[in-house]
Every structure is written in C-alpha cells, then in structure tokens.
Enzyme design. Structure first.
Site, PDB file in Angstrom:
ATOM      1  N   ASP A  33      -6.104  -4.648   7.386  1.00 53.31           N
ATOM      2  CA  ASP A  33      -5.164  -4.675   6.271  1.00 53.31           C
ATOM      3  C   ASP A  33      -3.871  -5.363   6.706  1.00 53.31           C
ATOM      4  O   ASP A  33      -3.164  -4.872   7.589  1.00 53.31           O
ATOM      5  CB  ASP A  33      -4.852  -3.246   5.801  1.00 53.31           C
ATOM      6  CG  ASP A  33      -3.919  -3.265   4.610  1.00 53.31           C
ATOM      7  OD1 ASP A  33      -4.375  -3.660   3.516  1.00 53.31           O
ATOM      8  OD2 ASP A  33      -2.727  -2.912   4.765  1.00 53.31           O
ATOM      9  N   TYR A  38       4.765  -7.859   6.451  1.00 53.76           N
ATOM     10  CA  TYR A  38       4.731  -7.182   7.751  1.00 53.76           C
ATOM     11  C   TYR A  38       5.198  -8.107   8.885  1.00 53.76           C
ATOM     12  O   TYR A  38       5.433  -7.663  10.006  1.00 53.76           O
ATOM     13  CB  TYR A  38       3.331  -6.621   8.069  1.00 53.76           C
ATOM     14  CG  TYR A  38       2.800  -5.627   7.045  1.00 53.76           C
ATOM     15  CD1 TYR A  38       3.666  -4.985   6.155  1.00 53.76           C
ATOM     16  CD2 TYR A  38       1.451  -5.334   6.968  1.00 53.76           C
ATOM     17  CE1 TYR A  38       3.180  -4.089   5.205  1.00 53.76           C
ATOM     18  CE2 TYR A  38       0.962  -4.428   6.033  1.00 53.76           C
ATOM     19  CZ  TYR A  38       1.824  -3.814   5.146  1.00 53.76           C
ATOM     20  OH  TYR A  38       1.334  -2.929   4.219  1.00 53.76           O
ATOM     21  N   LYS A  67      -1.561  -9.479   1.178  1.00 51.88           N
ATOM     22  CA  LYS A  67      -0.842  -9.113  -0.048  1.00 51.88           C
ATOM     23  C   LYS A  67       0.256 -10.114  -0.387  1.00 51.88           C
ATOM     24  O   LYS A  67       0.995 -10.550   0.502  1.00 51.88           O
ATOM     25  CB  LYS A  67      -0.213  -7.719   0.122  1.00 51.88           C
ATOM     26  CG  LYS A  67      -1.143  -6.690   0.743  1.00 51.88           C
ATOM     27  CD  LYS A  67      -0.546  -5.297   0.794  1.00 51.88           C
ATOM     28  CE  LYS A  67      -1.427  -4.347   1.599  1.00 51.88           C
ATOM     29  NZ  LYS A  67      -1.122  -4.333   3.040  1.00 51.88           N
ATOM     30  N   HIS A 100       1.318  -6.808  -3.840  1.00 52.14           N
ATOM     31  CA  HIS A 100       1.777  -5.726  -2.950  1.00 52.14           C
ATOM     32  C   HIS A 100       2.437  -4.572  -3.707  1.00 52.14           C
ATOM     33  O   HIS A 100       2.199  -3.404  -3.397  1.00 52.14           O
ATOM     34  CB  HIS A 100       2.742  -6.306  -1.905  1.00 52.14           C
ATOM     35  CG  HIS A 100       2.826  -5.501  -0.644  1.00 52.14           C
ATOM     36  ND1 HIS A 100       2.970  -6.062   0.599  1.00 52.14           N
ATOM     37  CD2 HIS A 100       2.781  -4.165  -0.437  1.00 52.14           C
ATOM     38  CE1 HIS A 100       3.015  -5.098   1.503  1.00 52.14           C
ATOM     39  NE2 HIS A 100       2.901  -3.936   0.897  1.00 52.14           N
TER      40      HIS A 100
HETATM   41  N1  LIG Z   1       0.389  -1.328   0.192  1.00 54.97           N
HETATM   42  C1  LIG Z   1       1.459  -0.737   0.658  1.00 54.97           C
HETATM   43  O1  LIG Z   1       2.524  -0.739   0.031  1.00 54.97           O
HETATM   44  C2  LIG Z   1       1.375  -0.020   1.971  1.00 54.97           C
HETATM   45  C3  LIG Z   1       2.360   0.935   2.306  1.00 54.97           C
HETATM   46  C4  LIG Z   1       2.211   1.613   3.513  1.00 54.97           C
HETATM   47  C5  LIG Z   1       1.147   1.356   4.348  1.00 54.97           C
HETATM   48  N2  LIG Z   1       0.221   0.390   4.012  1.00 54.97           N
HETATM   49  C6  LIG Z   1      -0.920   0.059   4.901  1.00 54.97           C
HETATM   50  O2  LIG Z   1      -1.533   1.264   5.370  1.00 54.97           O
HETATM   51  C7  LIG Z   1      -1.496   1.296   6.788  1.00 54.97           C
HETATM   52  C8  LIG Z   1      -1.410   2.723   7.287  1.00 54.97           C
HETATM   53  O3  LIG Z   1      -0.241   3.381   6.824  1.00 54.97           O
HETATM   54  P1  LIG Z   1       1.037   3.652   7.753  1.00 54.97           P
HETATM   55  O4  LIG Z   1       1.153   2.600   8.792  1.00 54.97           O
HETATM   56  O5  LIG Z   1       2.158   3.858   6.817  1.00 54.97           O
HETATM   57  O6  LIG Z   1       0.794   5.062   8.408  1.00 54.97           O
HETATM   58  P2  LIG Z   1      -0.399   5.921   9.072  1.00 54.97           P
HETATM   59  O7  LIG Z   1      -1.579   5.095   9.321  1.00 54.97           O
HETATM   60  O8  LIG Z   1      -0.508   7.138   8.231  1.00 54.97           O
HETATM   61  O9  LIG Z   1       0.293   6.361  10.432  1.00 54.97           O
HETATM   62  C9  LIG Z   1       0.562   5.452  11.466  1.00 54.97           C
HETATM   63  C10 LIG Z   1       1.253   6.251  12.589  1.00 54.97           C
HETATM   64  O10 LIG Z   1       0.372   7.236  13.094  1.00 54.97           O
HETATM   65  C11 LIG Z   1       0.231   7.095  14.502  1.00 54.97           C
HETATM   66  N3  LIG Z   1      -1.186   7.385  14.824  1.00 54.97           N
HETATM   67  C12 LIG Z   1      -2.259   6.592  14.573  1.00 54.97           C
HETATM   68  N4  LIG Z   1      -3.392   7.184  14.974  1.00 54.97           N
HETATM   69  C13 LIG Z   1      -3.044   8.391  15.488  1.00 54.97           C
HETATM   70  C14 LIG Z   1      -3.769   9.440  16.075  1.00 54.97           C
HETATM   71  N5  LIG Z   1      -5.091   9.376  16.203  1.00 54.97           N
HETATM   72  N6  LIG Z   1      -3.088  10.531  16.506  1.00 54.97           N
HETATM   73  C15 LIG Z   1      -1.743  10.598  16.372  1.00 54.97           C
HETATM   74  N7  LIG Z   1      -0.993   9.626  15.823  1.00 54.97           N
HETATM   75  C16 LIG Z   1      -1.633   8.520  15.387  1.00 54.97           C
HETATM   76  C17 LIG Z   1       0.610   5.670  14.793  1.00 54.97           C
HETATM   77  O11 LIG Z   1       1.128   5.544  16.108  1.00 54.97           O
HETATM   78  P3  LIG Z   1       0.815   4.291  17.101  1.00 54.97           P
HETATM   79  O12 LIG Z   1       0.673   3.051  16.282  1.00 54.97           O
HETATM   80  O13 LIG Z   1       2.043   4.274  17.956  1.00 54.97           O
HETATM   81  O14 LIG Z   1      -0.430   4.658  17.825  1.00 54.97           O
HETATM   82  C18 LIG Z   1       1.704   5.430  13.778  1.00 54.97           C
HETATM   83  O15 LIG Z   1       2.924   5.978  14.226  1.00 54.97           O
HETATM   84  C19 LIG Z   1      -0.260   0.437   7.111  1.00 54.97           C
HETATM   85  O16 LIG Z   1      -0.190   0.074   8.461  1.00 54.97           O
HETATM   86  C20 LIG Z   1      -0.467  -0.700   6.149  1.00 54.97           C
HETATM   87  O17 LIG Z   1      -1.474  -1.580   6.615  1.00 54.97           O
HETATM   88  C21 LIG Z   1       0.321  -0.275   2.822  1.00 54.97           C
END
Ligand SMILES: NC(=O)c1ccc[n+]([C@@H]2O[C@H](COP(=O)([O-])OP(=O)(O)OC[C@H]3O[C@@H](n4cnc5c(N)ncnc54)[C@H](OP(=O)(O)O)[C@@H]3O)[C@@H](O)[C@H]2O)c1
Length: 305
Positions: A33, A38, A67, A100
C-alpha cells in the site's frame, strides 16, 4: 490469501522502507500500500524492482496500490500525478489507484495548502471530476482498477450514481480496528460489491499526534488475553480480526521481525465468540480525523457512516 494482507508504508522512512518492502516480499507479501503523499514511493519502487530482477516475484504476482493526493483533483493534473507515482514506483501500471481523501485541496507544491489565517484552501474541482480522468487511466492501461479512501457512504453513492459512470470503485480504504469497527460502512460497501481495506489496524502507534492518554489496541489487556489463548501476539489477533470479516488489512512495519510476525496469521482462527468480543470494543475512536478540515464541503466524517 495474497491481496487480503498487505504492507503499509505511511511513515516508513525512505532509508528503511526499501529493506522493509524487500523483507515483506521475501516473506510472501504481495500487496503493498503506497501513496504519493508518503514521500517514499521512489524507495518502495527500488525494492520492488530488485525483487523482480532477482526473480523472487513477477510483476503480475504483485498487487500495488497507490493514491491520488488531494491537490491533484483538477482534471488537467490527475494523469501527471499518476505518471509521477508510476515513475517513482518504476512500474508501468498500478493494480489499484485510489482517491486518497474525498476533499480536494488547491493545486500547488504545498500538500496541505492554507491561507494566511490558517484556513484550508480547497479546489474547485471535486473527486467526481478526478474520477472521470482516473477512468481514462484505466482505458489507457496505466491502472487496472479504481478505488476510494476515507469516503463515507454518501460519497460512494455519488460516484455510483454519477451519470455515465464507466468504472465502479473496487475498494474503500478506511480506518478500521476493534475501537472503530465500521459495521455500517462495511455492510454498505459489501452490499455494493466494494471491498473494504482496513488501515491503521494496530492503532497506528507511530502516528505523529499520539497522546499518552489515548487508548492502545496493542496494550489492551482483553486483546492480550485473546492473543495468549492462541499463543499469538496482539498484533496478529488485530490483523486476523479483519481477515475473518473479509476485510483487506495493511499493517505497517519497518521492523523485519514484525513484518514476518504480521504475516503469520493464516494458521489460527478466532472463535465466533472472540470475534463478537473484539467487535464489542467499538468506541468510534478515530485516529485519522483531520480535525481542522471538518468544515470543508467534502469532509467525510460529518455523516454517521
Ligand atoms: N488511506 C489513508 O488515509 C490511510 C491512513 C492511514 C494509514 N493508511 C495505510 O495503512 C497502513 C497502516 O496504518 P498505520 O501505518 O497508520 O498504522 P498500523 O499499521 O496500525 O501501525 C503501525 C505501527 O505499529 C508498529 N507495529 C507493526 N507491527 C507490529 C507488531 N507486530 N507489534 C508491535 N508493533 C507493531 C509499527 O512499528 P515499526 O514500523 O517501527 O515496526 C508502527 O509503529 C499505513 O502505513 C498506510 O499504508 C492509509
């Protein structure tokens, strides 16, 4: 199980994301994704390119999503924005191209354009204008399918009811986890044949605006308890939760062990009771709220769903 679980890349620093994507592809991830906003698509693209050259994967095995950012809704800007993403990702097509956010911003270098008083500057052209040009991207072969992100059901309805609509959205990518379970929106999307992709499935602990008093999914004792019962981690339970709802999920990590851990979710099953318990944690807690945009005409969260 390929596209149902993808790797997120928001906040993945350019100097780490390349290794993260390579580790993920080696581990079996096929869905990545991405997004223009980003600011790391070039490095994501290097990783993809290396894995294709090493013959670990073929392009057609991958499922690459990106996006269109909100400053590119003007008809004359959409194609250039897509071409820039493709160039950075070093690809000749995307599997899915999403809008997005539904609200359009004034065009220009600034990703969040504001006037002197701090008011957001919006664009005259809307997501419906952008959609029509995105449909041409499909016809030209630059994109296989179109989708939306952060759209409420009225906004999806606007696209579905657009006169002369050529391509329906295939997915709506929205925030979703046990504190924001999105029952109504998921039900609506699935009834229209639109998949839902869950972002921030782990509660986005690295979000820049996190406050110590905010709730934490990964540290929730009740989620930890379910995890312990299955000899799994809380993250694995939070990811598995979506798979059992037929919702695509895209956890982000740049830590190799976690990237592997987050993919080990196809060897256990949450019981119906555990699923119901996780759903009962809903408190409509939103991480990605964009509070200062609540007055914009196409802001998505003034509607119930
Ligand atoms: N469309 C949109 O508007 C939108 C908005 C938000 C997000 N997104 C997409 O969704 C993806 C995921 O959401 P997100 O990045 O907000 O948050 P997330 O995936 O809920 O959380 C990411 C965080 O969790 C940590 N983490 C990952 N695996 C873990 C595990 N097994 N144990 C403990 N901690 C862990 C990561 O740390 P480390 O990386 O340091 O390991 C990072 O700090 C984004 O990266 C993006 O691609 C899209």
């Amino acid at each position: 199980p390929r596209p149902i679980l993808g790797l997120g890349t928001w906040k993945s620093p350019p100097n780490k994301v390349k290794e993260a994507v390579k580790v993920a592809i080696d581990a079996g991830y096929r869905h990545i994704d991405c997004a223009y906003v980003y600011q790391n698509e070039n490095e994501v693209g290097e990783a993809i390119q290396e894995k294709i050259q090493e013959k670990v994967v073929k392009r057609e095995d991958l499922f690459i999503v990106s996006k269109l950012w909100c400053t590119f809704f003007e008809r004359k800007l959409v194609k250039e924005a897509c071409r820039k993403t493709l160039k950075d990702l070093k690809l000749d097509y995307l599997d899915v191209y999403l809008i997005h956010w539904p609200q359009g911003f004034q065009a220009g270098k600034d990703l969040f354009p504001k006037d002197d008083k701090g008011n957001n500057l919006i664009s005259k052209e809307t997501f419906l204008d952008a959609w029509e040009v995105m449909e041409e991207l499909v016809d030209e072969g630059l994109v296989k399918a179109l989708g939306v992100s952060n759209f409420n059901h009225f906004q999806i309805e606007k696209i579905l009811n657009k006169p002369g609509l050529k391509y329906k959205p295939v997915t709506n990518q929205v925030e979703c986890h046990p504190y924001l379970t999105q029952e109504k929106l998921i039900q609506y999307c699935h009834s229209k044949g639109i998949t839902v992709t869950a972002y921030s499935p782990l509660g986005s602990p690295d979000r820049p605006w996190a406050k110590p008093e905010d709730p934490s999914l990964l540290e929730d004792p009740k989620i930890k308890e379910i995890a312990a019962r299955h000899k799994k981690s809380p993250a694995q339970v939070l990811i598995r939760f979506h798979i059992q709802r037929n919702v695509v999920v895209i956890p982000k990590s740049v830590t190799p062990e976690r990237i592997l851990e987050n993919f080990q979710v196809f060897d256990f099953k949450l019981s119906d009771e555990e699923m119901a318990t996780l759903l009962s944690f809903n408190r409509n807690w939103r991480i990605c709220v964009l509070v200062d945009q609540a007055n914009l005409p196409d802001y998505p969260y003034n509607a119930d769903y």
